[in-house]
Write an enzyme that holds these catalytic residues in place. Sequence first.
Site, PDB file in Angstrom:
ATOM      1  N   GLU A  79       0.815  -1.205   0.000  1.00  0.00           N
ATOM      2  CA  GLU A  79       0.000   0.000   0.000  1.00  0.00           C
ATOM      3  C   GLU A  79       0.856   1.266   0.000  1.00  0.00           C
ATOM      4  OE1 GLU A  79      -2.292  -3.401   1.247  1.00  0.00           O
ATOM      5  OE2 GLU A  79      -0.459  -2.555   2.109  1.00  0.00           O
ATOM      6  N   ARG A 287       8.570 -15.162   1.711  1.00  0.00           N
ATOM      7  CA  ARG A 287       7.796 -13.952   1.993  1.00  0.00           C
ATOM      8  C   ARG A 287       8.103 -13.360   3.370  1.00  0.00           C
ATOM      9  NH1 ARG A 287       4.786  -9.976  -0.575  1.00  0.00           N
ATOM     10  NH2 ARG A 287       3.153  -9.197   0.789  1.00  0.00           N
ATOM     11  N   GLU A 356       5.339  -6.737 -10.295  1.00  0.00           N
ATOM     12  CA  GLU A 356       6.789  -6.492 -10.265  1.00  0.00           C
ATOM     13  C   GLU A 356       7.541  -7.267 -11.349  1.00  0.00           C
ATOM     14  OE1 GLU A 356       7.650  -7.304  -6.192  1.00  0.00           O
ATOM     15  OE2 GLU A 356       7.285  -5.239  -5.545  1.00  0.00           O
TER      16      GLU A 356
END
Length: 440
Positions: A79, A287, A356
């Site tokens: 965000e 991650r 990306e």
Amino acid sequence: MGGVCLEWLNLITSFYGLLYSAALAAAMFASLPYWLFQMARHGKYRKGFRERLGRVPARLQLPGIEERVIWVHAVSVGEVLAVAGLVNELQQRSQVRIFVSTTTDTGHALARNRFGEANVFYFPLDFAFAIRPYLRALRPQMVVIAETEFWPNFLRLAHGSGARIAVVNARISDRSWPRYRRFRKWMPKLLANVDLFLSQTPEDAARLQDLGARSDRVRVSGNLKFDIPAPVPPPIVESVRTSIKTGAAGPVLVCGSTVDGEESLLLKTFENVLVQHPRAVMILAPRHPERFPVVAALLEQMSIRFCRRSVWNGEALTGGVFLLDTIGELAPLYALADIAFVGGSLVPRGGHNIIEPAQHGVAIVVGNHTENFRDIVNLFQSHDAVRIVGPAELPLLFLELLANDAERTALGQRAAETIRSQIGATARTARGLQDLLALP
């Protein structure tokens, strides 16, 4: 008579607010062992603890009496990246001070780097005692919320302070949609606090209206994430590129944002790739940082040659795995890939953003669990710009793409073209916010 009705409405609203706050406090107390464990084991939620409880940090450069203020809330890294261009656009269009709040530590660090520590703080817990100090200190004319952070007390208090409220890049994911529908009875009252919804897609707009948002307050402006520029390559990219070239290594597989249950599947696939391409390299980026040691142990257990980025000194990467156990370096490394796999999608975790690798024109592969990025994946799929595969078919697909240079290259080119076709959401969103801010 009207005044009496308004008084009763305020009493009812306050009553439900108290009930919600009590329920939230009870839920937090019940889950306290989990939070304490996360703080002790992984260091999460320690940073900014006082700020989350309503302590306005001394480092904030508070606005002057005449300054107009916009408070932007961006939960995490994704965000923050999405709103960065919007913040710049708003500052160029209007004479405003912009403060940015975040929830996660990684998002906070990125926001401080992008916007300056004097303008960034942790988002307060959804209790009146934590929220009011920020509303008093910042006196925002507008509150801008990225995506779907519908905190009842925050929306009610911010609206009551006189601030205009806008939700930008608004989305209702497939996973959250059933949960929101369970509260449809209360959602119209909650969403009435929001003056403008700028949604990613027509489907998101329709879902917001179905939940009770007024149709005249909902517009489609597109996805801000398509406007995020590719990051400037850090030195590590050239170092890895040189190592690959010097060692005549390749092909290169970049597997990013992987989660528990995926690494073993990907590494078995890599073993198959090594049979036909013994000089292949996999750049593997879990991650969550707390899983770096776990994945390293898995590599040792499977007897796969690997090197951790954190201790790498430029050694040859030929025929092994480069474990990216650092933060913030994955996106530019996608540029080195022959194939990019985006994780959270081979197991039911909803997937992660494929924009990306697409920015680098790389052939993209994902699993069949992409609910969190439904619209983006559907868009790419409609342009034949992504491959979706289940765990059983993953090795075969990788080998097929590696054997067909023309198809692999074309797949990446279509991904880059899809990105270019979607640019413009930032300007549309800024215009909408500027119009809202200008209202009397």
